[in-house]
Design an enzyme around this catalytic site. Sequence first.
Site, short mmCIF file in Angstrom:
data_model
loop_
_atom_site.label_atom_id
_atom_site.label_comp_id
_atom_site.label_asym_id
_atom_site.label_seq_id
_atom_site.Cartn_x
_atom_site.Cartn_y
_atom_site.Cartn_z
CG ASP A 171 -0.02 34.94 27.64
OD1 ASP A 171 -0.14 35.93 28.36
OD2 ASP A 171 0.93 34.15 27.72
CB SER A 172 -4.26 32.22 23.27
OG SER A 172 -2.96 32.37 22.72
#
Length: 404
Positions: A171-172
């Site tokens: 996600d990051s």
Amino acid sequence: MNPSNKPLAGLTVIELGSLIAGPFAARILAEFGAEVIKIESPDGGDPLRKWRKLYEGTSLWWYVQSRNKKSLTVNLKHPAGREIVRKLIPEADIVVENFRPGVLEKLGLGWDALSAINPGLVMLRLSGFGQNGPMAQQPGFGAIGESMGGLRYVTGFPDRPPVKTGISIGDSIAALWGVIGTLMALRHKERGDTDGNGGRGQVVDVALYEAVFAMMESLLPEFDVFDFIRERTGNIMPGITPSNTHRTRDGRHVTIGANGDAIFKRLMGAIGRDDLANDAELADNAGRDARRSELYAAIDAWTSTHDEAEVLGVLTAAEVPASRVYSIADIVADPQYLARQMIESATLPDGRPFKIPGIVPKLSETPGSTEWLGPALGEHTDAMLMRLGYSAIEIGALRDAGTI
């Protein structure tokens, strides 16, 4: 510094999404001066508010992930709620969303609808598999992106199943690509009509699996040219030697990266292995990699007879890159972190002080900063609606109807 002097001051961002990828991208924009208006359901808001460790009922992660943002509660299932979002669009520069593709279109808030209101809008769309393709409609989280993107296959030890990193790295990574793409789209918009299409916004389409795959170094060309499939190799990196994590006498772990030719010689000299330092076969990386088992055994033999502090002291003196494997307890006490202002002090709503991560990257003239922590649910709803021209009576009616 004055928040108005931050590099993204004057930009307005509408955040439509929850949890990690979209909100993390918006967080970065907020840290550097953009006004981020986070749209949350009045029924509990972003689930991240209740993820991981809670303090007085609110996630400590929430306070960091949503710093500098404004919370506006809107029920997107209500027509009046969707109208609120549409009224925000004319003055918005960016919309950040991480719904499954098609969800916003069903609500009348997709790209075609919003760009018709504001042709200069930039829309960052983060999803598991992108906005098109045979998998576009499938749900996808960071864990799926890490698996499909190739990261998990190469992570872990060869005799064990694939493992994940200890954070939601997929996600990051996607969020970072999203910010990069958004800033490029804004730059294109600023260029005007030099290419016949300037001055207009566009969609920035980031798929989680693609964001991870883009980080996978030479994985693809090695397979294509040599039919080579990179496998799990634990803490070493085949082809780059020596670079590994070693256990010390006192049971700690030290990572040593000595894969440069001159650094390798310094390392071998520091551990008393001049025979290896002066071995012509080990003068370059290819030779060292061919004998990596021998080299790692030599380093292990040395670290296992010395405590961590002594290992680090010797290697620091020899200018060999090395570090203990930090826990968070090591991080908060480390002078380098403190000197770089990576440990900030903040205050929880009840007055309790606590520490939060500092801002990355460091800009010399227009740095980012924490102006306030993640807001209470709907904290800015009334002020935002009044800014849009709603009266106090109208706001009360919207609240009574469950719209806000």
